[in-house]
Scaffold this motif. Structure first.
Motif, PDB file in Angstrom:
ATOM      1  N   ILE A 461     -13.524 -19.891  13.875  1.00 19.24           N
ATOM      2  CA  ILE A 461     -12.165 -19.748  14.413  1.00 19.24           C
ATOM      3  C   ILE A 461     -11.316 -18.909  13.470  1.00 19.24           C
ATOM      4  O   ILE A 461     -10.590 -17.999  13.885  1.00 19.24           O
ATOM      5  N   GLY A 462     -11.425 -19.201  12.176  1.00 16.73           N
ATOM      6  CA  GLY A 462     -10.666 -18.430  11.202  1.00 16.73           C
ATOM      7  C   GLY A 462     -11.122 -16.988  11.115  1.00 16.73           C
ATOM      8  O   GLY A 462     -10.294 -16.069  10.980  1.00 16.73           O
ATOM      9  N   ILE A 463     -12.444 -16.763  11.196  1.00 12.96           N
ATOM     10  CA  ILE A 463     -12.963 -15.388  11.129  1.00 12.96           C
ATOM     11  C   ILE A 463     -12.469 -14.576  12.320  1.00 12.96           C
ATOM     12  O   ILE A 463     -12.072 -13.413  12.181  1.00 12.96           O
ATOM     13  N   THR A 464     -12.496 -15.183  13.506  1.00 17.39           N
ATOM     14  CA  THR A 464     -12.039 -14.486  14.707  1.00 17.39           C
ATOM     15  C   THR A 464     -10.544 -14.201  14.645  1.00 17.39           C
ATOM     16  O   THR A 464     -10.099 -13.090  14.953  1.00 17.39           O
ATOM     17  N   ALA A 465      -9.747 -15.186  14.228  1.00 24.71           N
ATOM     18  CA  ALA A 465      -8.302 -14.987  14.124  1.00 24.71           C
ATOM     19  C   ALA A 465      -7.975 -13.919  13.086  1.00 24.71           C
ATOM     20  O   ALA A 465      -7.016 -13.149  13.244  1.00 24.71           O
ATOM     21  N   ASP A 466      -8.773 -13.834  12.042  1.00 30.01           N
ATOM     22  CA  ASP A 466      -8.537 -12.838  10.994  1.00 30.01           C
ATOM     23  C   ASP A 466      -8.641 -11.419  11.550  1.00 30.01           C
ATOM     24  O   ASP A 466      -7.887 -10.529  11.145  1.00 30.01           O
ATOM     25  N   SER A 467      -9.568 -11.200  12.487  1.00 31.46           N
ATOM     26  CA  SER A 467      -9.712  -9.861  13.072  1.00 31.46           C
ATOM     27  C   SER A 467      -8.459  -9.464  13.854  1.00 31.46           C
ATOM     28  O   SER A 467      -8.016  -8.315  13.797  1.00 31.46           O
ATOM     29  N   PHE A 468      -7.890 -10.416  14.598  1.00 28.96           N
ATOM     30  CA  PHE A 468      -6.670 -10.122  15.342  1.00 28.96           C
ATOM     31  C   PHE A 468      -5.523  -9.791  14.384  1.00 28.96           C
ATOM     32  O   PHE A 468      -4.738  -8.867  14.613  1.00 28.96           O
ATOM     33  N   ILE A 469      -5.425 -10.560  13.317  1.00 28.06           N
ATOM     34  CA  ILE A 469      -4.339 -10.363  12.352  1.00 28.06           C
ATOM     35  C   ILE A 469      -4.429  -8.987  11.713  1.00 28.06           C
ATOM     36  O   ILE A 469      -3.416  -8.307  11.523  1.00 28.06           O
ATOM     37  N   VAL A 470      -5.649  -8.558  11.376  1.00 35.15           N
ATOM     38  CA  VAL A 470      -5.823  -7.225  10.784  1.00 35.15           C
ATOM     39  C   VAL A 470      -5.287  -6.154  11.721  1.00 35.15           C
ATOM     40  O   VAL A 470      -4.541  -5.247  11.310  1.00 35.15           O
ATOM     41  N   TYR A 471      -5.630  -6.250  12.993  1.00 33.86           N
ATOM     42  CA  TYR A 471      -5.189  -5.241  13.958  1.00 33.86           C
ATOM     43  C   TYR A 471      -3.674  -5.311  14.171  1.00 33.86           C
ATOM     44  O   TYR A 471      -2.984  -4.286  14.170  1.00 33.86           O
ATOM     45  N   PHE A 472      -3.145  -6.501  14.339  1.00 36.40           N
ATOM     46  CA  PHE A 472      -1.699  -6.639  14.562  1.00 36.40           C
ATOM     47  C   PHE A 472      -0.898  -6.088  13.380  1.00 36.40           C
ATOM     48  O   PHE A 472       0.127  -5.419  13.566  1.00 36.40           O
ATOM     49  N   GLU A 473      -1.368  -6.339  12.172  1.00 35.26           N
ATOM     50  CA  GLU A 473      -0.647  -5.856  10.996  1.00 35.26           C
ATOM     51  C   GLU A 473      -0.699  -4.334  10.895  1.00 35.26           C
ATOM     52  O   GLU A 473       0.267  -3.693  10.460  1.00 35.26           O
ATOM     53  N   ARG A 474      -1.802  -3.748  11.298  1.00 35.77           N
ATOM     54  CA  ARG A 474      -1.884  -2.285  11.304  1.00 35.77           C
ATOM     55  C   ARG A 474      -0.881  -1.703  12.298  1.00 35.77           C
ATOM     56  O   ARG A 474      -0.218  -0.693  12.031  1.00 35.77           O
ATOM     57  N   VAL A 475      -0.755  -2.330  13.456  1.00 33.55           N
ATOM     58  CA  VAL A 475       0.210  -1.859  14.461  1.00 33.55           C
ATOM     59  C   VAL A 475       1.633  -1.995  13.921  1.00 33.55           C
ATOM     60  O   VAL A 475       2.459  -1.079  14.055  1.00 33.55           O
ATOM     61  N   ARG A 476       1.927  -3.111  13.296  1.00 32.90           N
ATOM     62  CA  ARG A 476       3.270  -3.322  12.756  1.00 32.90           C
ATOM     63  C   ARG A 476       3.579  -2.332  11.624  1.00 32.90           C
ATOM     64  O   ARG A 476       4.729  -1.893  11.469  1.00 32.90           O
ATOM     65  N   ASP A 477       2.558  -1.977  10.857  1.00 32.21           N
ATOM     66  CA  ASP A 477       2.765  -0.968   9.811  1.00 32.21           C
ATOM     67  C   ASP A 477       3.167   0.372  10.418  1.00 32.21           C
ATOM     68  O   ASP A 477       4.024   1.083   9.875  1.00 32.21           O
ATOM     69  N   GLU A 478       2.529   0.728  11.527  1.00 35.62           N
ATOM     70  CA  GLU A 478       2.863   1.994  12.190  1.00 35.62           C
ATOM     71  C   GLU A 478       4.300   1.966  12.721  1.00 35.62           C
ATOM     72  O   GLU A 478       5.012   2.963  12.677  1.00 35.62           O
ATOM     73  N   ILE A 479       4.699   0.808  13.243  1.00 35.04           N
ATOM     74  CA  ILE A 479       6.091   0.686  13.738  1.00 35.04           C
ATOM     75  C   ILE A 479       7.068   0.782  12.577  1.00 35.04           C
ATOM     76  O   ILE A 479       8.158   1.382  12.701  1.00 35.04           O
ATOM     77  N   ARG A 480       6.725   0.232  11.425  1.00 32.45           N
ATOM     78  CA  ARG A 480       7.596   0.341  10.253  1.00 32.45           C
ATOM     79  C   ARG A 480       7.775   1.793   9.811  1.00 32.45           C
ATOM     80  O   ARG A 480       8.784   2.147   9.209  1.00 32.45           O
ATOM     81  N   GLU A 481       6.750   2.606  10.113  1.00 34.30           N
ATOM     82  CA  GLU A 481       6.842   4.024   9.767  1.00 34.30           C
ATOM     83  C   GLU A 481       7.700   4.806  10.751  1.00 34.30           C
ATOM     84  O   GLU A 481       7.882   6.016  10.591  1.00 34.30           O
ATOM     85  N   GLY A 482       8.227   4.130  11.769  1.00 35.55           N
ATOM     86  CA  GLY A 482       9.140   4.790  12.697  1.00 35.55           C
ATOM     87  C   GLY A 482       8.521   5.215  14.001  1.00 35.55           C
ATOM     88  O   GLY A 482       9.164   5.908  14.789  1.00 35.55           O
ATOM     89  N   ARG A 483       7.271   4.814  14.281  1.00 33.74           N
ATOM     90  CA  ARG A 483       6.618   5.212  15.531  1.00 33.74           C
ATOM     91  C   ARG A 483       6.888   4.184  16.627  1.00 33.74           C
ATOM     92  O   ARG A 483       7.092   3.011  16.359  1.00 33.74           O
ATOM     93  N   THR A 484       6.851   4.654  17.854  1.00 35.39           N
ATOM     94  CA  THR A 484       6.998   3.749  18.989  1.00 35.39           C
ATOM     95  C   THR A 484       5.680   3.015  19.222  1.00 35.39           C
ATOM     96  O   THR A 484       4.649   3.358  18.635  1.00 35.39           O
ATOM     97  N   LEU A 485       5.708   1.996  20.119  1.00 32.47           N
ATOM     98  CA  LEU A 485       4.580   1.074  20.212  1.00 32.47           C
ATOM     99  C   LEU A 485       3.290   1.731  20.701  1.00 32.47           C
ATOM    100  O   LEU A 485       2.228   1.541  20.099  1.00 32.47           O
TER     101      LEU A 485
END
Length: 596
Positions: A461-485
């Motif tokens: 369960i933790g391994i699977t949730a970790d994969s989602f978190i990695v992807y979500f954080e990458r998306v949020r990093d791109e938004i912090r750089e000023g890009r749209t969703l």
């Protein structure tokens, strides 16, 4: 505005529905297969379902310490598997542990005392002459066939020939062709059985080649009648009847037995007294015969004492008609092969040939070798797990898993808000696939869900949730750089994908190494961990990424709603980068002296 270039990324972004449809089809197909097979729940291991676990330790004979090796241990496992299956136990587990121990796990509902006696005693292998044989139970109806008259050989064309006869003339070989041995009918077999009961001595007392038969001496009438009654009543299609066939019969006595022919049909036999003991087989191996068209064969080498006995019995059998020119190889009162002979086999070497494939030949060679296996097994420990205790362990494991899952979901809701919907859906898909596959692996490969395997699923369960978190954080990093969703989702994917694959590869490698170097229940943990790690990759690629791509087109997420988890202000996003145009230079012309 410049349109995006057409290519792989553009196609993946514009058609996420294909990936979602693919994983949906896979889920429906696997679920349908689960219900079609009738196995709708995972098979439980002995520590959860209850039962008996027996640990046996191999003890070699004096001076035979080298007998404890992988080949002999694997052969012992195969024999013990046959024994517990003979008890009607379809879910027993027999496996080696270390280099000298064998673990036998027998689920609840089985007579543990009888099972301990069966797996703890040394296997008995004998060569007995066939007096009569016919198909048993429901198989006995219909037109007589070669298999009905030829016995329960591994292949209908099995024949035993001396290695020296490979160089014999064609005429010598023709005297024992399969067609000759299969010429009797079911009716004539019935007469043969009746005549055999009236005939006089056992094979050891016959010197003129007369058909070996149930003895009818002093108390012979009663003994012969009892044997005939047992033979008539024997139904080899019944597991219980097979297990009890020949019980109590001594090697020097005639008996009844069961065996399976090449078509998978059960046959019953009347067998004479043991002519050769399995311990008198010095060596047996499966070989591929390149000199003739025989293909895979099983060669046997007898001891000096066994050679004389084998030559004597085959010389007598060769003078008889089918099926009384056959000898049965009997292991634990079950006929594993019944080749026929056409001449006396002298010299101490013999070969069983037929339409064997490699696996069948190796299996028969292992059984023949077990008769001479210089090993005995002593009971080291017996552990009994009640169904109530197993149920409590399973219940506790499920509660632990539910608590872990609930904590993960609460964290996702608190931190990712709207994105947690995608994560929870992905977790549900992963859990569903894991459940269905485990249910299918039970009847397919014998996978049993034990307590360590439940722990592996909880860790996953933790391994699977970790994969989602990695992807979500990458998306949020791109938004912090000023890009749209929408651009952020696509630009974040390559980097997140690389990280997820590396992380899952490390987890899978650890699970694979653990599975290889460990034994017993720990392998259940490693197997479950490896399975869920592979499923994590499948779910992230075919479900999480496409679903996030679709959600990015919805106003709730694309507008950066404060409950979406992608609010640019809450993330501290930079202002969008904008290009500033340089002022255009004036056209060249005469310069005003005042300006100069």
């Amino acid at each position: 505005m410049v349109a995006p270039k057409k290519g792989k990324n553009a196609s993946a972004q514009s058609k996420p529905g294909r990936s979602l449809a693919l994983i949906l089809i896979a889920i429906v197909a696997l679920t349908g297969g689960m219900f079609a097979s009738g196995h709708t729940t995972p098979r439980l291991g002995i520590d959860l379902a209850g039962g008996t676990s027996i640990t046996l330790r191999a003890v070699p004979e004096a001076g035979q310490e080298s007998a404890i090796n992988k080949t002999n241990m694997d052969t012992a496992v195969e024999i013990m598997n046959r024994r517990v299956n003979g008890l009607g136990v379809s879910e027993a587990e027999v496996q080696t542990q270390g280099d000298r121990n064998i673990i036998v796990n027998i689920p609840k509902g089985t007579n543990s005392k009888e099972a301990r006696q069966q797996v703890g005693t040394t296997a008995k292998l004998y060569f007995r002459p066939v007096l009569a044989t016919e198909l048993s139970g429901a198989n006995a109806t219909g037109t007589p066939s070669a298999s009905e008259t030829g016995g329960a050989s591994d292949k209908a064309t099995d024949k035993a020939t001396d290695k020296a006869t490979d160089k014999a003339t064609d005429g010598d070989k023709a005297s024992g062709t399969p067609s000759d041995s299969a010429s009797a009918s079911a009716t004539s077999q019935g007469r043969a059985a009746s005549d055999a009961l009236k005939a006089d001595p056992s094979p050891s007392a016959s010197s003129d080649g007369a058909s070996p038969s149930p003895s009818a001496s002093a108390s012979g009438d009663d003994a012969a009648a009892k044997l005939q009654q047992q033979y008539a009543a024997l139904d080899c299609t019944d597991k219980n009847a097979r297990a009890k066939a020949g019980d109590g019969a001594k090697p020097t006595e005639q008996t009844v037995a069961c065996g399976q022919n090449s078509q998978g049909q059960w046959q019953k036999y009347i067998l004479g007294a043991a002519a050769v003991d399995g311990t008198e087989v010095d060596e047996a191996e499966a070989v591929y015969n390149t000199q003739t068209a025989a293909g895979w064969t099983v060669t046997m080498k007898f001891t000096d004492k066994g050679s004389k006995k084998f030559a004597d019995i085959t010389g007598k059998l060769a003078q008889n008609q089918s099926p009384q020119n056959q000898f049965a190889i009997v292991l634990d009162n079950e006929v594993v092969s019944d080749p026929y002979v056409s001449q006396a086999l002298t010299g101490g070497n013999a070969e069983i040939s037929g339409s064997f494939d490699q696996e069948e030949a190796q299996s028969l060679a292992n059984m023949l070798s077990y008769g001479a296996l210089p090993l005995t097994f002593k009971e080291d420990s017996v552990t009994t797990v009640t169904a109530a205790l197993g149920g409590e362990q399973l219940h506790a494991g499920l509660i632990a898993g539910a608590i872990g899952l609930a904590l993960v979901v609460l964290y996702l809701l608190f931190y990712y808000r709207g994105l947690s919907f995608i994560a929870v859906c992905s977790l549900l898909v992963s859990a569903g696939l894991t459940y269905v596959i485990m249910a299918l692996l039970g009847p397919t490969i014998g996978f049993a869900l034990n307590l360590p395997a439940v722990c592996g699923a909880i860790v996953a369960i933790g391994i699977t949730a970790d994969s989602f978190i990695v992807y979500f954080e990458r998306v949020r990093d791109e938004i912090r750089e000023g890009r749209t969703l929408r651009p952020a989702v696509e630009r974040a994917w390559p980097r997140a994908r690389r990280t997820i694959l590396v992380s899952d590869f490390v987890s899978f490698l650890a699970a694979a190494v653990l599975f290889v170097v460990t034994v017993g229940k720990v392998q259940g943990f490693a197997f479950t961990l490896g399975l869920t790690t592979l499923l994590d990759v499948v779910v992230v690629f075919l479900f999480t990424k496409p679903l996030l791509t679709l959600m990015a087109r919805r106003k709730f997420f694309s507008s950066g709603h404060k409950w979406s988890g992608l609010d640019p202000k809450a993330l501290g996003a930079k202002p969008p980068l904008r290009r500033t145009r340089r002022p255009s230079r004036p056209a060249a012309g005469p310069v005003d002296p005042k300006e100069a």
